[in-house]
Scaffold this active site. Structure first.
Site, short mmCIF file in Angstrom:
data_model
loop_
_atom_site.label_atom_id
_atom_site.label_comp_id
_atom_site.label_asym_id
_atom_site.label_seq_id
_atom_site.Cartn_x
_atom_site.Cartn_y
_atom_site.Cartn_z
N PRO A 230 95.03 2.99 58.72
CA PRO A 230 95.89 3.14 59.90
C PRO A 230 95.58 4.47 60.60
O PRO A 230 95.71 5.53 60.00
CB PRO A 230 97.31 3.12 59.33
CG PRO A 230 97.19 2.46 58.01
CD PRO A 230 95.84 2.86 57.50
N GLU A 231 95.16 4.38 61.85
CA GLU A 231 94.91 5.56 62.66
C GLU A 231 95.92 5.57 63.80
O GLU A 231 96.88 4.81 63.77
CB GLU A 231 93.46 5.53 63.18
CG GLU A 231 92.43 5.34 62.07
CD GLU A 231 90.99 5.31 62.58
OE1 GLU A 231 90.74 5.83 63.68
OE2 GLU A 231 90.13 4.76 61.88
#
Length: 266
Positions: free
Chosen positions: A2-3
């Site tokens: 997850p960015e």
DNA sequence: ATCTTTACCTGACTGC
DNA sequence: TGCAGTCAGGTAAAGA
């Protein structure tokens, strides 16, 4: 994994579900997940206090209370969603935040790397600026301040907050810049090109509601669509969308890095 | 200052 | 079918 785009997607969907609600209980199933969360702070400053907002800073998701922020970092396999019982819908629930109506905010994390902590102010995180708020001049200054490889600069959260391995590779491809180029060797024109590429890459990924490679899920359990639009990430040997030559994969600072040798130059 | 290595962890996948 | 080995990547901490 997850960015910024994945966490921003989470933020938007959780905001609609959580603002104004009042947590009444916290349950930790894997102690290390909350090893930096003081029980005294939980009791005095979080429980029975209303959630004022749901914010994002870099890759952190924060529940804003009057006293500060309850911060969640998803690392690679974290998920967050609201569920009717404290154990959640998958086998990897590590933490639950209970509300008076019997529902729970679930933090699920198969690999147990994720952490939950409290800060009184977001400056405690020592993060660089937000890439979607930075001016072209700020980008230029960040790049010029370091002789490190540009890929390493993009991944350094103290320089720019929120970019991870996927969107670093995608942004460098969009800007036609080789990942090993030293930051302070980028001309102003190329620095501006990269700055615009980063913004556009992140905004587009948010529009696609993030990337689901394997673990990431939106709060409703569905997958993001950003991965359908990757140009280079995870596409080793596949044809470059621009020149059709095979995409290369190398290691940069121990991170897998995908790029086109033809299109991306120093 | 910057990079490298190690640690944290487990599911998914590959090859035999 | 099973089993060993490899890979994935965010961050902190330690060592070069």
């Amino acid at each position: 994994m997850p960015e910024l785009p994945e966490v921003e997607t989470l933020r938007r969907q959780l905001e609609a579900l959580l603002v104004g609600r009042v947590p009444t209980a916290m349950i930790t199933f894997w102690p290390r997940t909350t090893e930096h969360l003081e029980p005294s702070i939980v009791n005095a400053r979080l429980l029975h206090q209303p959630i004022r907002g749901v914010t994002r800073r870099g890759k952190y998701l924060g529940l804003q209370f009057d006293a500060g922020w309850l911060l969640f970092h998803l690392k690679m396999t974290g998920r967050m969603y609201v569920w009717e019982d404290a154990r959640g819908r998958d086998p990897w629930t590590r933490f639950s935040l209970g509300f008076s109506d019997g529902s729970y905010l679930i933090f699920s994390d198969a690999r147990k790397f994720g952490r939950i902590r409290f800060v009184a102010g977001l400056e405690e995180l020592n993060l660089g600026p937000e890439p979607l708020d930075m001016t072209l001049q700020t980008y230029r200054r960040v790049f010029a301040a370091s002789g490190s490889r540009i890929k390493a600069i993009l991944l350094d959260q103290s320089k720019i907050a929120g970019i991870g391995n996927i969107y670093a590779d995608e942004s460098l491809f969009a800007a036609r810049i080789h990942p090993l180029t030293p930051g302070n060797r980028l001309s102003p024109v190329r620095a501006d090109r990269l700055a615009r590429a980063i913004r556009q890459t992140l905004l587009q990924a948010i529009d696609f509601e993030g990337a689901t490679i394997s673990w990431y899920r939106k709060p409703d359990g569905s997958a993001g669509q950003s991965q359908e639009h990757f140009q280079v990430y995870g596409r080793r040997h596949a044809p470059c969308p621009r020149c059709a030559r095979p995409i290369s994969k190398i290691l940069v600072n121990q991170r897998s890095t995908h790029y086109c040798r033809q299109c991306q130059r120093y």
